[in-house]
Write an enzyme that holds these catalytic residues in place. Sequence first.
Site, PDB file in Angstrom:
ATOM      1  N   ASN A   7       0.881  -1.173   0.000  1.00 38.57           N
ATOM      2  CA  ASN A   7       0.000   0.000   0.000  1.00 38.57           C
ATOM      3  C   ASN A   7       0.918   1.223   0.000  1.00 38.57           C
ATOM      4  OD1 ASN A   7      -1.793   2.037   0.505  1.00 38.57           O
ATOM      5  ND2 ASN A   7      -2.726   1.088   2.300  1.00 38.57           N
ATOM      6  N   ARG A  89      -2.570  -2.149  -3.448  1.00 38.57           N
ATOM      7  CA  ARG A  89      -3.774  -1.358  -3.260  1.00 38.57           C
ATOM      8  C   ARG A  89      -3.681  -0.159  -4.199  1.00 38.57           C
ATOM      9  NH1 ARG A  89      -5.186   3.104   1.181  1.00 38.57           N
ATOM     10  NH2 ARG A  89      -7.319   3.433   0.522  1.00 38.57           N
ATOM     11  N   HIS A 178     -13.164   2.488  -0.242  1.00 39.05           N
ATOM     12  CA  HIS A 178     -13.192   1.375   0.729  1.00 39.05           C
ATOM     13  C   HIS A 178     -13.834   0.126   0.130  1.00 39.05           C
ATOM     14  CE1 HIS A 178     -13.353   4.635   4.090  1.00 39.05           C
ATOM     15  NE2 HIS A 178     -12.117   4.145   4.036  1.00 39.05           N
ATOM     16  N   LEU A 207     -16.196   2.304   9.590  1.00 38.49           N
ATOM     17  CA  LEU A 207     -15.950   3.511  10.382  1.00 38.49           C
ATOM     18  C   LEU A 207     -14.526   3.506  10.898  1.00 38.49           C
ATOM     19  CD1 LEU A 207     -19.281   3.384  12.460  1.00 38.49           C
ATOM     20  CD2 LEU A 207     -18.905   4.504  10.262  1.00 38.49           C
ATOM     21  N   GLY A 208     -13.624   4.111  10.143  1.00 44.24           N
ATOM     22  CA  GLY A 208     -12.236   4.243  10.594  1.00 44.24           C
ATOM     23  C   GLY A 208     -11.941   5.728  10.681  1.00 44.24           C
ATOM     24  N   ARG A 239     -12.275  14.739   8.271  1.00 43.64           N
ATOM     25  CA  ARG A 239     -13.034  15.183   7.083  1.00 43.64           C
ATOM     26  C   ARG A 239     -14.482  15.488   7.454  1.00 43.64           C
ATOM     27  NH1 ARG A 239     -11.451  10.075   3.494  1.00 43.64           N
ATOM     28  NH2 ARG A 239      -9.531   9.788   4.669  1.00 43.64           N
ATOM     29  N   GLU A 382      -8.231  -5.554   4.853  1.00 45.06           N
ATOM     30  CA  GLU A 382      -8.044  -5.187   3.448  1.00 45.06           C
ATOM     31  C   GLU A 382      -6.827  -5.884   2.849  1.00 45.06           C
ATOM     32  OE1 GLU A 382      -8.785  -1.156   4.874  1.00 45.06           O
ATOM     33  OE2 GLU A 382      -9.679  -0.729   2.931  1.00 45.06           O
TER      34      GLU A 382
HETATM   35  P1  ADP Z   1      -7.768   4.203   9.221  1.00 45.65           P
HETATM   36  O1  ADP Z   1      -8.891   4.741   8.420  1.00 45.65           O
HETATM   37  O2  ADP Z   1      -6.631   5.164   9.379  1.00 45.65           O
HETATM   38  O3  ADP Z   1      -7.339   2.798   8.840  1.00 45.65           O
HETATM   39  P2  ADP Z   1      -8.727   2.937  11.665  1.00 45.65           P
HETATM   40  O4  ADP Z   1      -9.632   1.959  10.997  1.00 45.65           O
HETATM   41  O5  ADP Z   1      -7.524   2.439  12.352  1.00 45.65           O
HETATM   42  O6  ADP Z   1      -8.369   4.130  10.697  1.00 45.65           O
HETATM   43  O7  ADP Z   1      -9.618   3.732  12.725  1.00 45.65           O
HETATM   44  C1  ADP Z   1      -9.130   4.747  13.547  1.00 45.65           C
HETATM   45  C2  ADP Z   1     -10.166   5.028  14.639  1.00 45.65           C
HETATM   46  O8  ADP Z   1     -10.449   3.783  15.283  1.00 45.65           O
HETATM   47  C3  ADP Z   1      -9.757   6.010  15.719  1.00 45.65           C
HETATM   48  O9  ADP Z   1     -10.777   6.983  15.886  1.00 45.65           O
HETATM   49  C4  ADP Z   1      -9.671   5.169  16.989  1.00 45.65           C
HETATM   50  O10 ADP Z   1     -10.267   5.834  18.063  1.00 45.65           O
HETATM   51  C5  ADP Z   1     -10.468   3.942  16.691  1.00 45.65           C
HETATM   52  N1  ADP Z   1      -9.800   2.782  17.295  1.00 45.65           N
HETATM   53  C6  ADP Z   1      -8.848   2.028  16.720  1.00 45.65           C
HETATM   54  N2  ADP Z   1      -8.436   1.047  17.571  1.00 45.65           N
HETATM   55  C7  ADP Z   1      -9.152   1.205  18.711  1.00 45.65           C
HETATM   56  C8  ADP Z   1      -9.203   0.526  19.966  1.00 45.65           C
HETATM   57  N3  ADP Z   1      -8.439  -0.537  20.228  1.00 45.65           N
HETATM   58  N4  ADP Z   1     -10.065   0.988  20.892  1.00 45.65           N
HETATM   59  C9  ADP Z   1     -10.870   2.040  20.631  1.00 45.65           C
HETATM   60  N5  ADP Z   1     -10.866   2.731  19.483  1.00 45.65           N
HETATM   61  C10 ADP Z   1     -10.019   2.332  18.526  1.00 45.65           C
END
Ligand code: ADP
Length: 396
Positions: A7, A89, A178, A207-208, A239, A382
């Site tokens: 990636n 990717r 996604h 939801l990331g 965003r 992914e």
């Molecule tokens: P990306 O889009 O960068 O891949 P992620 O899928 O890692 O992002 O998501 C990031 C979000 O996930 C952050 O807001 C974080 O708070 C939440 N998060 C990730 N791991 C944990 C965890 N172990 N406990 C609580 N929240 C988490």
Amino acid sequence: MQVLVINCGSSSLKFQLIDSDSENVLAKGLCERIGIDGSSITYKTDEKVTREIDMPTHNEAIKAVIDMLTDDEVGVVSDMSQIKAVGHRVVHGGEFFSKPILLDEDALDKIEKCNDLAPLHNPANIIGIRACMEIMPGIPNVGVFDTAFHQTMEEASFLYAIPRKFYDKYKIRRYGFHGTSHSFVSKRIAEIIGKPYDELKTIVCHLGNGASICAVENGKSVDTSMGLTPLSGVVMGTRSGDIDPGILEVIANFEDVDVKEVTRILNKESGVYGLSKNSSDFRDINKAINEGDEKAIQTMDVYVRAIVRFIGAYVAVMNGVDAIVFTAGVGENNPNIRKMVCDYLSYLGITIDDQANKICGEEVKLSTDSSKVDVYVVPTNEELAICQETVKLVEN
Ligand code: ADP
């Protein structure tokens, strides 16, 4: 088969070496500050190793990855020939690609034609592909596109009501992102529920940091919240998600800045971060909420409402829903948000088990047996999805 999944960003390169038979990750890591002073590679097997290596271009980064993978001490393969394929990717495939493909000059040409649609991502993806072609000649490279899964959307979903020439001339339309995750998770939920993939109506909430919702009907993406760019849809870490497009000019006038700057603000300084004035990370927002921070509480309410609006819309678009699935960092790890979303949906006959909802980071059924819609958490993967797609193409 051992597959290297890449990636590639403009100054970084994430990688995983996956054994496709066992689905085990043999090694993974990250090259950072490529083309900048102080570049380094972090490499993880059972232990973590960081080495400072000069990486003026992505070619040196790929070389560093191969050196680590074949290293006498920390390596996991004896030589490069054990790596049978590379899966890349690729963010934007435009209307060219509706599935993964074996990469050749023609494909690279088409990816380059999509550069204007994803100026931060596609040029970096191409550099990574070219570097692999050069450093690992003879090894097949497969491109897996974030946009491909959504190419099944119909005009009613993907056309914007702007002058038609913008679509005809510039291909301005909804693409969605996604896709690799939405496809992986929606297939998995069909397996879990034990119903045919092509007979199921699923809403996937990825939801990331970036976030998007996708309506998957009969195995096809029929609508999704991200659009031409990954800025639209639900509220994200930094965003804004959907806003009135008129806001751009109003902010530009008030702040005396250009559209480019407003777009940067909407991408980097908005969302959860902008509204909470605290953080883009929900772990910080949860903490602030527990301390009674009003702005954090409001931010959570706005975030959840945006998700609920899309779920409601997609129930209408598909005229029903069998399963709602939460995935990615927030979806997998934030019971509060899952609970708040599901509480809104009681009209659909959704009830969730509060004990099950405490479980984080693993596959779990949240809905009770009496719930009219199944609600699940399915962790996304992914890299594994890219590995699987790569194997499918290479073996054929
Ligand atoms: P990306 O889009 O960068 O891949 P992620 O899928 O890692 O992002 O998501 C990031 C979000 O996930 C952050 O807001 C974080 O708070 C939440 N998060 C990730 N791991 C944990 C965890 N172990 N406990 C609580 N929240 C988490």
